[in-house]
Design a protein around this motif. Structure first.
Motif, PDB file in Angstrom:
ATOM      1  N   VAL A   1      -0.540  -6.983  -9.113  1.00  0.00           N
ATOM      2  CA  VAL A   1      -0.838  -6.431  -7.789  1.00  0.00           C
ATOM      3  C   VAL A   1      -1.211  -7.554  -6.816  1.00  0.00           C
ATOM      4  O   VAL A   1      -0.683  -7.648  -5.711  1.00  0.00           O
ATOM      5  CB  VAL A   1      -1.980  -5.394  -7.884  1.00  0.00           C
ATOM      6  CG1 VAL A   1      -2.368  -4.918  -6.493  1.00  0.00           C
ATOM      7  CG2 VAL A   1      -1.564  -4.221  -8.763  1.00  0.00           C
ATOM      8  N   GLU A   2      -2.108  -8.425  -7.292  1.00  0.00           N
ATOM      9  CA  GLU A   2      -2.524  -9.562  -6.455  1.00  0.00           C
ATOM     10  C   GLU A   2      -1.317 -10.431  -6.102  1.00  0.00           C
ATOM     11  O   GLU A   2      -1.155 -10.885  -4.977  1.00  0.00           O
ATOM     12  CB  GLU A   2      -3.551 -10.423  -7.199  1.00  0.00           C
ATOM     13  CG  GLU A   2      -4.884  -9.733  -7.454  1.00  0.00           C
ATOM     14  CD  GLU A   2      -5.595  -9.391  -6.149  1.00  0.00           C
ATOM     15  OE1 GLU A   2      -5.487 -10.188  -5.199  1.00  0.00           O
ATOM     16  OE2 GLU A   2      -6.224  -8.318  -6.087  1.00  0.00           O
ATOM     17  N   ALA A   3      -0.492 -10.666  -7.114  1.00  0.00           N
ATOM     18  CA  ALA A   3       0.675 -11.527  -6.912  1.00  0.00           C
ATOM     19  C   ALA A   3       1.606 -10.934  -5.861  1.00  0.00           C
ATOM     20  O   ALA A   3       2.153 -11.643  -5.020  1.00  0.00           O
ATOM     21  CB  ALA A   3       1.410 -11.727  -8.229  1.00  0.00           C
TER      22      ALA A   3
ATOM     23  N   ILE B   1     -15.028  -3.967  -6.523  1.00  0.00           N
ATOM     24  CA  ILE B   1     -16.344  -4.557  -6.268  1.00  0.00           C
ATOM     25  C   ILE B   1     -16.115  -5.785  -5.398  1.00  0.00           C
ATOM     26  O   ILE B   1     -15.399  -6.707  -5.796  1.00  0.00           O
ATOM     27  CB  ILE B   1     -17.028  -5.000  -7.577  1.00  0.00           C
ATOM     28  CG1 ILE B   1     -16.931  -3.907  -8.642  1.00  0.00           C
ATOM     29  CG2 ILE B   1     -18.463  -5.459  -7.309  1.00  0.00           C
ATOM     30  CD1 ILE B   1     -18.021  -2.892  -8.673  1.00  0.00           C
ATOM     31  N   MET B   2     -16.701  -5.751  -4.197  1.00  0.00           N
ATOM     32  CA  MET B   2     -16.527  -6.921  -3.321  1.00  0.00           C
ATOM     33  C   MET B   2     -17.857  -7.347  -2.758  1.00  0.00           C
ATOM     34  O   MET B   2     -18.506  -6.594  -2.048  1.00  0.00           O
ATOM     35  CB  MET B   2     -15.547  -6.606  -2.192  1.00  0.00           C
ATOM     36  CG  MET B   2     -14.123  -6.975  -2.581  1.00  0.00           C
ATOM     37  SD  MET B   2     -12.965  -6.631  -1.296  1.00  0.00           S
ATOM     38  CE  MET B   2     -13.469  -7.777  -0.053  1.00  0.00           C
ATOM     39  N   GLY B   3     -18.241  -8.562  -3.123  1.00  0.00           N
ATOM     40  CA  GLY B   3     -19.509  -9.082  -2.620  1.00  0.00           C
ATOM     41  C   GLY B   3     -20.679  -8.189  -2.988  1.00  0.00           C
ATOM     42  O   GLY B   3     -21.579  -7.964  -2.190  1.00  0.00           O
TER      43      GLY B   3
ATOM     44  N   ASN C   1     -14.908   2.615  -3.374  1.00  0.00           N
ATOM     45  CA  ASN C   1     -13.987   3.511  -4.071  1.00  0.00           C
ATOM     46  C   ASN C   1     -12.713   3.668  -3.249  1.00  0.00           C
ATOM     47  O   ASN C   1     -12.677   4.425  -2.288  1.00  0.00           O
ATOM     48  CB  ASN C   1     -14.634   4.879  -4.302  1.00  0.00           C
ATOM     49  CG  ASN C   1     -15.692   4.821  -5.387  1.00  0.00           C
ATOM     50  OD1 ASN C   1     -15.685   3.906  -6.225  1.00  0.00           O
ATOM     51  ND2 ASN C   1     -16.603   5.770  -5.373  1.00  0.00           N
ATOM     52  N   ALA C   2     -11.696   2.934  -3.620  1.00  0.00           N
ATOM     53  CA  ALA C   2     -10.422   3.034  -2.912  1.00  0.00           C
ATOM     54  C   ALA C   2      -9.766   4.375  -3.217  1.00  0.00           C
ATOM     55  O   ALA C   2      -9.025   4.915  -2.388  1.00  0.00           O
ATOM     56  CB  ALA C   2      -9.510   1.888  -3.316  1.00  0.00           C
ATOM     57  N   LEU C   3     -10.049   4.923  -4.391  1.00  0.00           N
ATOM     58  CA  LEU C   3      -9.629   6.281  -4.756  1.00  0.00           C
ATOM     59  C   LEU C   3     -10.820   6.951  -5.429  1.00  0.00           C
ATOM     60  O   LEU C   3     -11.537   6.313  -6.202  1.00  0.00           O
ATOM     61  CB  LEU C   3      -8.442   6.256  -5.729  1.00  0.00           C
ATOM     62  CG  LEU C   3      -7.099   5.750  -5.193  1.00  0.00           C
ATOM     63  CD1 LEU C   3      -6.094   5.666  -6.331  1.00  0.00           C
ATOM     64  CD2 LEU C   3      -6.568   6.643  -4.080  1.00  0.00           C
TER      65      LEU C   3
ATOM     66  N   CYS D   1      -6.834   3.887   3.505  1.00  0.00           N
ATOM     67  CA  CYS D   1      -7.287   5.116   2.857  1.00  0.00           C
ATOM     68  C   CYS D   1      -6.978   5.128   1.367  1.00  0.00           C
ATOM     69  O   CYS D   1      -7.427   6.005   0.641  1.00  0.00           O
ATOM     70  CB  CYS D   1      -6.664   6.338   3.539  1.00  0.00           C
ATOM     71  SG  CYS D   1      -4.890   6.430   3.277  1.00  0.00           S
ATOM     72  N   GLY D   2      -6.206   4.147   0.901  1.00  0.00           N
ATOM     73  CA  GLY D   2      -5.960   4.066  -0.550  1.00  0.00           C
ATOM     74  C   GLY D   2      -4.537   4.383  -0.968  1.00  0.00           C
ATOM     75  O   GLY D   2      -4.265   4.569  -2.156  1.00  0.00           O
ATOM     76  N   LYS D   3      -3.612   4.429  -0.028  1.00  0.00           N
ATOM     77  CA  LYS D   3      -2.216   4.763  -0.355  1.00  0.00           C
ATOM     78  C   LYS D   3      -1.612   3.738  -1.308  1.00  0.00           C
ATOM     79  O   LYS D   3      -1.030   4.080  -2.347  1.00  0.00           O
ATOM     80  CB  LYS D   3      -1.369   4.829   0.931  1.00  0.00           C
ATOM     81  CG  LYS D   3      -1.859   5.805   1.967  1.00  0.00           C
ATOM     82  CD  LYS D   3      -0.954   5.865   3.177  1.00  0.00           C
ATOM     83  CE  LYS D   3      -0.884   4.576   3.973  1.00  0.00           C
ATOM     84  NZ  LYS D   3      -2.152   4.215   4.658  1.00  0.00           N
ATOM     85  N   SER D   4      -1.750   2.467  -0.928  1.00  0.00           N
ATOM     86  CA  SER D   4      -1.161   1.416  -1.768  1.00  0.00           C
ATOM     87  C   SER D   4      -1.846   1.372  -3.133  1.00  0.00           C
ATOM     88  O   SER D   4      -1.204   1.136  -4.157  1.00  0.00           O
ATOM     89  CB  SER D   4      -1.270   0.069  -1.089  1.00  0.00           C
ATOM     90  OG  SER D   4      -0.449   0.048   0.056  1.00  0.00           O
ATOM     91  N   THR D   5      -3.162   1.604  -3.125  1.00  0.00           N
ATOM     92  CA  THR D   5      -3.895   1.621  -4.390  1.00  0.00           C
ATOM     93  C   THR D   5      -3.322   2.691  -5.308  1.00  0.00           C
ATOM     94  O   THR D   5      -3.092   2.452  -6.504  1.00  0.00           O
ATOM     95  CB  THR D   5      -5.388   1.891  -4.113  1.00  0.00           C
ATOM     96  OG1 THR D   5      -5.855   0.940  -3.159  1.00  0.00           O
ATOM     97  CG2 THR D   5      -6.196   1.786  -5.382  1.00  0.00           C
ATOM     98  N   LEU D   6      -3.066   3.878  -4.730  1.00  0.00           N
ATOM     99  CA  LEU D   6      -2.488   4.965  -5.519  1.00  0.00           C
ATOM    100  C   LEU D   6      -1.092   4.592  -6.020  1.00  0.00           C
ATOM    101  O   LEU D   6      -0.754   4.830  -7.180  1.00  0.00           O
ATOM    102  CB  LEU D   6      -2.426   6.242  -4.658  1.00  0.00           C
ATOM    103  CG  LEU D   6      -1.786   7.459  -5.322  1.00  0.00           C
ATOM    104  CD1 LEU D   6      -2.555   7.870  -6.569  1.00  0.00           C
ATOM    105  CD2 LEU D   6      -1.693   8.631  -4.342  1.00  0.00           C
TER     106      LEU D   6
ATOM    107  N   ASP E   1       6.692   1.921  -1.108  1.00  0.00           N
ATOM    108  CA  ASP E   1       5.515   1.772  -0.249  1.00  0.00           C
ATOM    109  C   ASP E   1       5.966   1.315   1.134  1.00  0.00           C
ATOM    110  O   ASP E   1       6.328   0.157   1.313  1.00  0.00           O
ATOM    111  CB  ASP E   1       4.547   0.764  -0.891  1.00  0.00           C
ATOM    112  CG  ASP E   1       3.157   0.823  -0.270  1.00  0.00           C
ATOM    113  OD1 ASP E   1       3.028   1.405   0.831  1.00  0.00           O
ATOM    114  OD2 ASP E   1       2.214   0.300  -0.887  1.00  0.00           O
ATOM    115  N   GLU E   2       5.959   2.232   2.090  1.00  0.00           N
ATOM    116  CA  GLU E   2       6.421   1.977   3.459  1.00  0.00           C
ATOM    117  C   GLU E   2       7.792   1.298   3.478  1.00  0.00           C
ATOM    118  O   GLU E   2       7.932   0.199   4.014  1.00  0.00           O
ATOM    119  CB  GLU E   2       5.404   1.116   4.210  1.00  0.00           C
ATOM    120  CG  GLU E   2       4.061   1.820   4.339  1.00  0.00           C
ATOM    121  CD  GLU E   2       3.106   1.053   5.239  1.00  0.00           C
ATOM    122  OE1 GLU E   2       3.553   0.670   6.339  1.00  0.00           O
ATOM    123  OE2 GLU E   2       1.951   0.841   4.850  1.00  0.00           O
ATOM    124  N   PRO E   3       8.805   1.930   2.930  1.00  0.00           N
ATOM    125  CA  PRO E   3      10.118   1.282   2.811  1.00  0.00           C
ATOM    126  C   PRO E   3      10.769   1.001   4.157  1.00  0.00           C
ATOM    127  O   PRO E   3      11.596   0.106   4.263  1.00  0.00           O
ATOM    128  CB  PRO E   3      10.951   2.297   2.013  1.00  0.00           C
ATOM    129  CG  PRO E   3      10.291   3.601   2.247  1.00  0.00           C
ATOM    130  CD  PRO E   3       8.828   3.307   2.393  1.00  0.00           C
TER     131      PRO E   3
END
Ligand SMILES: Nc1ncnc2c1ncn2[C@@H]1O[C@H](COP(=O)(O)OP(=O)(O)OP(=O)(O)O)[C@@H](O)[C@H]1O
Ligand SMILES: [Mg+2]
Lengths: 446, 233
Positions: A440-442, B21-23, B28-30, B51-56, B175-177
């Motif tokens: 994912v990061e890549a 977890i950031m800093g 919670n992205a989802l 909102c978490g679309k790419s995460t999903l 993802d957003e093609p």
């Protein structure tokens, strides 16, 4: 629960085997990637190229030099022991007031007799007297070392006759004034004519030339790695029967140096002791040394065992090779670090590509293989270029400078294998780094 | 919920939470997301940025694993799989289409399409035939050996589609093609999507455009990592 469909294709285990064909395709992809950055690839590889090339070239030069040394020693005869008279150090500087002085030193006929009696294995002894005097052909003259020696000298010293012949035992027995000229002497005195059958003059005596030796040959100071207190050997040589030398020049040599008269009495300047069995050479050498030590108050002699010199030369060659090996290892490691550096940069630069490949089904193993192959191609290419250069350089050195070089078969093989190995070793870390990237990061990487 | 297309569940997201977890702060992205995707469906995922679309999508694409909850694809529990199995599933069952096309720059059109086939261990000549066929189907028959930088955005995305189809996947994730394309090229891409859907492919697509979302059968809206609405037309 609703129905959950299982995969239609045969499961996720298809692409796990690495066949030769797959490897070939991976190599092709690797070449393509490297070709995209031709200049960078070339620069990357230079470290390895120079490493490999310098190893081969230096080994070739080393091998060539030590070959020349060994050849020279071998000429002295590997089953012979050479003893020589040396002016003892305390006799070298006479006091200022003493204007005329005389010393007697060196090997005597008596020494030879004792050696012959004490050591049964000794078959031949070649005594030689060396007198430095001008040799004349009419108006031309050269300062030559005149060797009073025996009839079998040429075989003894591996120094064949080029034209005519060497003198015979009969001529030695009858004290005949004949001579065989050294190649250089003949060339200097007789630039046009064939000297065989003509006469040369030394002092008041004429000698009939019966032959000319081949160029080169050894005698005097040309024994490598050793220094003698005797004057530097002349390039010009002339060989006469030892009996003639004794009767014409006597045992005493008169020299005039800056107004002072010095006279030296030396019975024999040089003798070669031939041992039947080569294994006994070193032992016999020690015995000879002992005998001489017992019979001489001063150290006015030298004992050379060419075989021992040969072994020393061998040892110093091994030392030389070891040093070269260390230099080679260092330069290849430096080359390897260069490759690793560039591969790490390349991994970072191609992070996105790695992410794409992972998304499209590449396993970590696939990524490792891909990057490792690129590194191995790079270092292998460097190795090949290095081998080519490394073989060409000694060739040009020999061509332009007459310096002998020998490229042994194993040196390119070893140099190349090491470079390929360096590629693998230094490729592993960048490849692992590529493989362990989070997909994912890549993919998010810009 | 309408089940006009199929009752067969091809992918199931079960109470999935993804936490970053950031800093020191947990985000919670989802959050407790539940979705069933049906075979042959054409789904749009919408929602504001972040909102978490790419995460999903990454979870659906087996590129990432949930912090908690389960994800089932074709009966396999993805959350328990090791890295190699995930790679194998991605290669065999999923097709990816990216907003920025993500073609490999040093490879030609056909070679790019061949990449997923290569990792499936397919023979070279077979892969080549499939790649040429797909390239022709997306209208790049005359550009087979061109490099990506020699193509327009729309053409590059068509290569992306062809590549996503190479392994005949179960689900295509996009993802957003059309995010980087003008409306004309976007329409072309959409036309391919309809075609694929008609052939029975399951499509899941992230989009910001209501117009494009309107062409799909089901629109899921996310907000702050939760499902805001899930509408089938
Ligand atoms: N690797 C990460 N580390 C930390 N936080 C992340 C990471 N990836 C995503 N996030 C956070 O998770 C949230 C959801 O991100 P995501 O990329 O899924 O949004 P998105 O809906 O795709 O937005 P966009 O429409 O802009 O693409 C964001 O707040 C983002 O900052
Ligand atoms: Mg996004």
């Amino acid at each position: 629960m609703s129905a959950v469909r299982l995969s239609s294709s045969g499961g996720p285990s298809v692409g796990s085997s690495f066949t030769f064909l797959r490897l070939k395709r991976t190599v092709r992809v690797g070449v393509k990637s490297l070709w995209m950055h031709r200049l960078r690839s070339l620069l990357t590889v230079l470290g390895i190229v120079f490493g490999v090339c310098s190893v081969i070239a230096m080994l070739a030069i080393g091998e060539g030099t030590s070959y020349a040394v060994q050849e020279q020693i071998r000429k002295l005869g590997s089953s012979s022991i050479i003893i020589r008279s040396v002016k003892p150090p305390e006799a070298e500087k006479p006091s200022q007031q003493q204007r005329n002085w005389s010393i007697a030193y060196g090997i005597t006929y008596a020494d030879i007799e004792i050696i012959k009696k004490t050591i049964p294995g000794v078959t031949v002894v070649v005594p030689a007297r060396i007198i430095r005097q001008a040799v004349w052909n009419h108006a031309k003259s050269v300062n030559a070392d005149i060797y009073g020696t025996v009839a079998w000298y040429p075989e003894m010293r591996n120094h064949p006759v080029e034209r005519g012949r060497f003198f015979s035992q009969d001529e030695v027995d009858r004290t005949i004034n004949v001579c065989t000229l050294g190649h250089e002497t003949a060339a200097a005195l007789f630039p046009v004519d064939d000297p065989v059958g003509l006469n040369v003059k030394v002092g008041a005596n004429y000698y009939r030339v019966i032959g000319v030796m081949e160029a080169g040959g050894t005698g005097g100071e040309s024994i490598p790695g050793q220094s003698s207190a005797a004057p530097k050997a002349s390039l010009h040589k002339m060989y006469i029967p030892i009996s003639a030398a004794k009767s014409r020049f006597g045992e005493t040599l008169m020299k005039r140096t800056s107004g002072a008269m010095e006279s030296e009495t030396v019975e024999l300047h040089e003798a070669v002791i031939q041992v039947h069995n080569q294994q006994e050479v070193k032992e016999t050498g020690e015995i000879v040394e002992e005998i001489l030590a017992r019979n001489h108050k001063k150290k006015d002699y030298e004992v050379f065992v060419p075989l021992r010199l040969l072994e020393q030369a061998e040892k110093s060659k091994q030392m030389f090779n070891l040093v070269l090996g260390a230099i080679a290892a260092i330069s290849l490691i430096v080359g390897g670090i260069g490759i690793m550096n560039i591969m790490l940069a390349s991994v970072t630069e191609r992070t996105r590509e790695i992410g794409i490949r992972r998304a499209l089904g590449a396993k970590k193993k696939d990524i490792i293989v891909q990057f490792l192959i690129e590194t191995v191609i790079l270092s292998g290419l460097g190795g090949i270029l290095g081998v080519i250069l490394g073989v060409l350089i000694p060739f040009f050195i020999t061509y332009f400078s007459d310096m002998k070089t020998i490229v042994t078969l194993w040196s390119p093989i070893i140099a190349f294998s090491i470079s390929a190995l360096v590629g693998i070793v230094f490729g592993i870390y960048p490849a692992l780094r590529a493989a362990n990237m989070d997909p994912v990061e890549a993919l998010r990487h810009e | 919920m309408g089940t006009a297309l199929s009752t067969e569940v091809i992918a199931r997201v079960e109470d999935v939470t993804k936490t970053y977890i950031m800093g020191g702060d947990a985000l919670n992205a989802l959050q407790n997301v539940n979705i069933d995707f049906h075979a042959g469906d054409f789904v749009s995922i919408m929602g504001p940025s972040g909102c978490g679309k790419s995460t999903l999508m990454n979870l659906l694409g087996c590129l990432d694993r949930p912090t908690s909850g389960r994800y089932l694809l074709g009966g396999h529990d993805i959350s328990k799989m090791d890295d190699d199995s995930l790679s194998a599933i991605r290669g065999a069952q999923l097709g990816f289409i990216f907003q920025s096309y993500n073609l490999i720059q040093q490879l030609s059109v056909v070679e790019n399409i061949e990449v997923p086939l290569y990792y499936q261990g397919r023979a070279e000549d077979e892969s080549r035939a499939i790649a040429i066929d797909l390239a022709t189907r997306v209208g790049l028959g005359s550009r087979l050996y061109h490099k990506p930088f020699e193509l327009s955005g729309g053409q590059q995305q068509r290569v992306g589609i062809a590549r996503a189809l190479a392994n005949d996947p179960l689900v295509i994730l996009a993802d957003e093609p059309t995010g980087n394309l003008d409306s004309k090229s976007g329409d072309e891409i959409l036309k391919f999507f309809h075609e694929l859907n008609e052939q029975g492919k399951t499509l899941i697509m992230v989009t910001h455009s209501d117009e494009i979302a309107a062409q799909s059968f089901r629109v899921i809206r996310l907000r702050d990592g939760r499902i805001e609405s899930d509408v089938r037309r």
